[in-house]
Design a protein around this motif. Structure first.
Motif, PDB file in Angstrom:
ATOM      1  N   ALA A 223     -23.951  55.165  63.329  1.00 65.30           N
ATOM      2  CA  ALA A 223     -23.702  56.331  64.180  1.00 65.30           C
ATOM      3  C   ALA A 223     -24.746  57.420  63.947  1.00 65.30           C
ATOM      4  O   ALA A 223     -25.214  58.063  64.886  1.00 65.30           O
ATOM      5  CB  ALA A 223     -22.301  56.881  63.914  1.00 65.30           C
ATOM      6  N   VAL A 224     -25.127  57.629  62.671  1.00 62.71           N
ATOM      7  CA  VAL A 224     -26.159  58.618  62.352  1.00 62.71           C
ATOM      8  C   VAL A 224     -27.475  58.216  63.002  1.00 62.71           C
ATOM      9  O   VAL A 224     -28.145  59.034  63.642  1.00 62.71           O
ATOM     10  CB  VAL A 224     -26.340  58.757  60.822  1.00 62.71           C
ATOM     11  CG1 VAL A 224     -27.584  59.594  60.506  1.00 62.71           C
ATOM     12  CG2 VAL A 224     -25.112  59.398  60.193  1.00 62.71           C
ATOM     13  N   LEU A 225     -27.844  56.939  62.854  1.00 65.38           N
ATOM     14  CA  LEU A 225     -29.111  56.478  63.417  1.00 65.38           C
ATOM     15  C   LEU A 225     -29.118  56.619  64.933  1.00 65.38           C
ATOM     16  O   LEU A 225     -30.089  57.127  65.511  1.00 65.38           O
ATOM     17  CB  LEU A 225     -29.362  55.028  63.037  1.00 65.38           C
ATOM     18  CG  LEU A 225     -30.617  54.414  63.665  1.00 65.38           C
ATOM     19  CD1 LEU A 225     -31.869  55.137  63.198  1.00 65.38           C
ATOM     20  CD2 LEU A 225     -30.705  52.926  63.363  1.00 65.38           C
ATOM     21  N   GLU A 226     -28.050  56.191  65.588  1.00 67.44           N
ATOM     22  CA  GLU A 226     -28.026  56.263  67.043  1.00 67.44           C
ATOM     23  C   GLU A 226     -28.111  57.705  67.521  1.00 67.44           C
ATOM     24  O   GLU A 226     -28.791  58.008  68.508  1.00 67.44           O
ATOM     25  CB  GLU A 226     -26.771  55.592  67.590  1.00 67.44           C
ATOM     26  CG  GLU A 226     -26.767  55.500  69.105  1.00 67.44           C
ATOM     27  CD  GLU A 226     -25.760  54.504  69.647  1.00 67.44           C
ATOM     28  OE1 GLU A 226     -25.396  54.630  70.832  1.00 67.44           O
ATOM     29  OE2 GLU A 226     -25.343  53.598  68.896  1.00 67.44           O
ATOM     30  N   ASP A 227     -27.442  58.605  66.819  1.00 65.18           N
ATOM     31  CA  ASP A 227     -27.517  60.025  67.177  1.00 65.18           C
ATOM     32  C   ASP A 227     -28.947  60.541  67.059  1.00 65.18           C
ATOM     33  O   ASP A 227     -29.438  61.255  67.939  1.00 65.18           O
ATOM     34  CB  ASP A 227     -26.588  60.839  66.276  1.00 65.18           C
ATOM     35  CG  ASP A 227     -26.675  62.321  66.543  1.00 65.18           C
ATOM     36  OD1 ASP A 227     -26.308  62.758  67.654  1.00 65.18           O
ATOM     37  OD2 ASP A 227     -27.126  63.062  65.641  1.00 65.18           O
ATOM     38  N   VAL A 228     -29.638  60.154  65.981  1.00 65.22           N
ATOM     39  CA  VAL A 228     -31.024  60.585  65.776  1.00 65.22           C
ATOM     40  C   VAL A 228     -31.924  60.016  66.870  1.00 65.22           C
ATOM     41  O   VAL A 228     -32.763  60.718  67.447  1.00 65.22           O
ATOM     42  CB  VAL A 228     -31.534  60.156  64.386  1.00 65.22           C
ATOM     43  CG1 VAL A 228     -33.031  60.397  64.255  1.00 65.22           C
ATOM     44  CG2 VAL A 228     -30.784  60.911  63.291  1.00 65.22           C
ATOM     45  N   LEU A 229     -31.756  58.719  67.179  1.00 64.22           N
ATOM     46  CA  LEU A 229     -32.602  58.086  68.197  1.00 64.22           C
ATOM     47  C   LEU A 229     -32.423  58.745  69.558  1.00 64.22           C
ATOM     48  O   LEU A 229     -33.398  59.020  70.262  1.00 64.22           O
ATOM     49  CB  LEU A 229     -32.274  56.592  68.288  1.00 64.22           C
ATOM     50  CG  LEU A 229     -32.584  55.740  67.056  1.00 64.22           C
ATOM     51  CD1 LEU A 229     -32.173  54.293  67.287  1.00 64.22           C
ATOM     52  CD2 LEU A 229     -34.060  55.820  66.670  1.00 64.22           C
ATOM     53  N   ARG A 230     -31.174  59.013  69.924  1.00 65.65           N
ATOM     54  CA  ARG A 230     -30.917  59.662  71.217  1.00 65.65           C
ATOM     55  C   ARG A 230     -31.482  61.078  71.220  1.00 65.65           C
ATOM     56  O   ARG A 230     -32.067  61.535  72.210  1.00 65.65           O
ATOM     57  CB  ARG A 230     -29.416  59.687  71.507  1.00 65.65           C
ATOM     58  CG  ARG A 230     -28.813  58.311  71.812  1.00 65.65           C
ATOM     59  CD  ARG A 230     -27.325  58.439  72.137  1.00 65.65           C
ATOM     60  NE  ARG A 230     -26.664  57.159  72.310  1.00 65.65           N
ATOM     61  CZ  ARG A 230     -26.615  56.471  73.448  1.00 65.65           C
ATOM     62  NH1 ARG A 230     -27.228  56.952  74.523  1.00 65.65           N
ATOM     63  NH2 ARG A 230     -25.966  55.325  73.514  1.00 65.65           N
ATOM     64  N   PRO A 356     -33.737  57.687  60.247  1.00 64.93           N
ATOM     65  CA  PRO A 356     -33.720  57.466  58.796  1.00 64.93           C
ATOM     66  C   PRO A 356     -33.462  56.007  58.419  1.00 64.93           C
ATOM     67  O   PRO A 356     -32.950  55.229  59.219  1.00 64.93           O
ATOM     68  CB  PRO A 356     -32.556  58.351  58.343  1.00 64.93           C
ATOM     69  CG  PRO A 356     -31.617  58.348  59.511  1.00 64.93           C
ATOM     70  CD  PRO A 356     -32.501  58.350  60.733  1.00 64.93           C
ATOM     71  N   GLU A 357     -33.829  55.664  57.173  1.00 73.02           N
ATOM     72  CA  GLU A 357     -33.559  54.333  56.655  1.00 73.02           C
ATOM     73  C   GLU A 357     -32.071  54.195  56.329  1.00 73.02           C
ATOM     74  O   GLU A 357     -31.379  55.184  56.057  1.00 73.02           O
ATOM     75  CB  GLU A 357     -34.372  54.075  55.382  1.00 73.02           C
ATOM     76  CG  GLU A 357     -35.867  53.978  55.611  1.00 73.02           C
ATOM     77  CD  GLU A 357     -36.627  53.644  54.340  1.00 73.02           C
ATOM     78  OE1 GLU A 357     -35.984  53.416  53.288  1.00 73.02           O
ATOM     79  OE2 GLU A 357     -37.861  53.627  54.383  1.00 73.02           O
TER      80      GLU A 357
END
Length: 463
Positions: A223-230, A356-357
């Motif tokens: 969820a964190v990654l998808e939020d960052v990508l969007r 992020p990783e």
């Protein structure tokens, strides 16, 4: 002298070869693609080299917040950061070739024979090598290790052309920057390439058949990654299954099963992997294959046929270079009578090299919620860490799992920059069955991002 014949020169093969040679065996590697295998030549090393450049681009994009401004030669403010993809990919291939050469030199130093060609079993203990320069050679071995890896999966309706429709092994021949990139597949490979090219300044559309990015990873991390990508501008199409990929001139069209289409200049297919096990004589030698053609192995890398072992992606156990290497080492230790510790997947640490990783080890949140293990969980957001604040990092967290009562650390997740490094103390705790109190009791540098690992452990303390 015991003889070991190894099919494939990737991590499973070359690490096994070193162990066998160290234990006194006569070792032959039969390799067709180049020492180091796909991990070194077309997968791990190249992709992480590309990602390293993307990380620098990402850091530069956030430099203004840290008080850094760029100026051109005339003294005017510079507002554009540009990537030279031809130079990036030239460096990628140069480093991959150099790493392969380094590995080969170490093998030769250890007295390991390397045969250029493709090997196939001709019954237990006998391998026939079709040599790269013509002809055949029969090689006898007391043990055979199959470490032939896997290849990118394609579909009849989505065939790569090596120019604009690409597998992840073909992207390093690009010299022109894509004007609009479509990545099909939101697993680890798809997410890594989508994140990397986005950070290189390329518009990216990610086509995901599932309801979220990284469906196999920790849900909070995904969820964190998808939020960052969007937030960074990626177009993420969830619950969107690809029907076909076609090309007309310089335009690539991805057609979805619901009839929608997505157009771009290039498309990367990240549809999973298929094992390189066909036409190797495996079944004729008594080796049982699982669904999809993967070699069935036990925890010490034995197949169903006596004297035949297998390691790496061709087994489908866990497609990581580190796991392949461990399987290969275990196989040769078992064959040669050395101390053997069977493979324990609950001690494997892994990392998704997105920005992020996302790094994980041990038991997962999903397993806890499913009742597979009873564990206490604590999560600390990265935004509260003083070093992260200094670096302008807001996204990410540290999550630890420990057993109630004993306090033994059984798993963890780290999301943030260099999570691949930060997971190591958690991996040590899981591997050595340390308690949260023991993990918390080790000194950490102040300020450091690793301080959040110790702080999370302290919050798991029970009186």
């Amino acid at each position: 002298m015991d003889r070991a014949v190894i099919l494939g020169g990737g991590p499973g093969g070359y690490e096994a070869a070193h162990v066998a040679a160290q234990l006194g065996a006569e070792v032959t590697i039969i390799d067709s693609d180049g020492v180091g295998g796909s991990a070194v030549l077309t997968d791990c090393v190249p992709s992480k080299t590309l990602i390293a450049t993307a990380e620098v681009m990402s850091d530069l994009g956030g430099a203004a917040e840290l008080g850094i401004a760029f100026e051109d030669q005339e003294g005017d403010a510079a507002s554009t950061i540009r990537v030279d993809l031809a130079k990036v990919n030239a460096r990628v291939k140069r480093l991959a070739t150099a790493q392969s050469s380094d590995i080969e030199r170490r093998l030769v130093r250890d007295g390991i024979r390397i045969v250029r060609g493709r090997g196939r079993l001709d019954g237990p203990g006998r391998v026939v090598a079709s040599l790269a320069d013509g002809g055949e050679e029969t090689i006898e071995g007391d043990a055979v290790l199959v470490a032939t890896g896997a290849a990118p999966r394609t579909l009849p309706t989505a065939q790569p052309d090596g120019e604009r429709i690409l597998t992840w092994e073909q992207v390093y021949d690009l010299t022109d920057v894509p004007s609009e990139l479509i990545v099909v597949g939101s697993g680890v490979t798809g997410a890594e390439f989508a994140s990397a090219y986005l950070n290189l300044g390329i518009p990216v559309t990610l086509v995901s058949s599932r309801d979220r990015v990284l469906p196999g990873e920790d849900a909070d991390a995904a969820a964190v990654l998808e939020d960052v990508l969007r937030r960074r501008g990626m177009n993420v199409l969830s619950k969107s299954r690809m029907e076909s990929v076609s090309r007309t001139g310089d335009t690539v069209t991805v057609t979805l099963t619901d009839g929608r289409t997505v157009e771009g200049s290039h498309c990367i297919l990240a549809l999973g992997s298929i094992p390189n096990t066909a036409d190797l004589g495996l079944e004729e030698a008594g080796v049982v294959l699982k669904d999809g053609g993967f070699v069935n192995v036990d925890r010490v890398s034995r197949t169903s046929a006596r004297g035949i072992y297998a390691a790496g992606d061709c087994t489908g156990v866990l497609m990581l270079a580190s796991v392949a290497a461990m399987q290969g080492r275990i196989a040769m230790a078992h064959f040669l009578g050395d101390t053997v510790h069977p493979l324990d997947l609950k001690k494997v640490s892994s990392n998704v090299f997105t920005a992020p990783e996302i790094a994980t080890v041990g038991w997962s949140q999903q397993a806890v919620e499913a009742g597979e293990i009873d564990a206490e969980v604590v999560t600390l957001p990265m935004s509260g860490n003083p070093r992260a604040k200094m670096q302008g990092v807001r996204d990410g967290f540290v999550k630890l799992f420990c057993r109630p009562g004993t306090g033994t650390v059984v798993g963890g997740v780290v999301v943030g920059p260099r999570a691949s490094e930060l997971i190591h103390p958690v991996a040590l705790a899981v591997s050595e069955s340390l308690t949260a109190d023991q993990l918390a009791g080790a000194f950490t540098v102040y300020p450091s991002v690793s301080g959040s690992v110790a702080e999370a452990a302290r919050r798991l303390h029970r009186v």
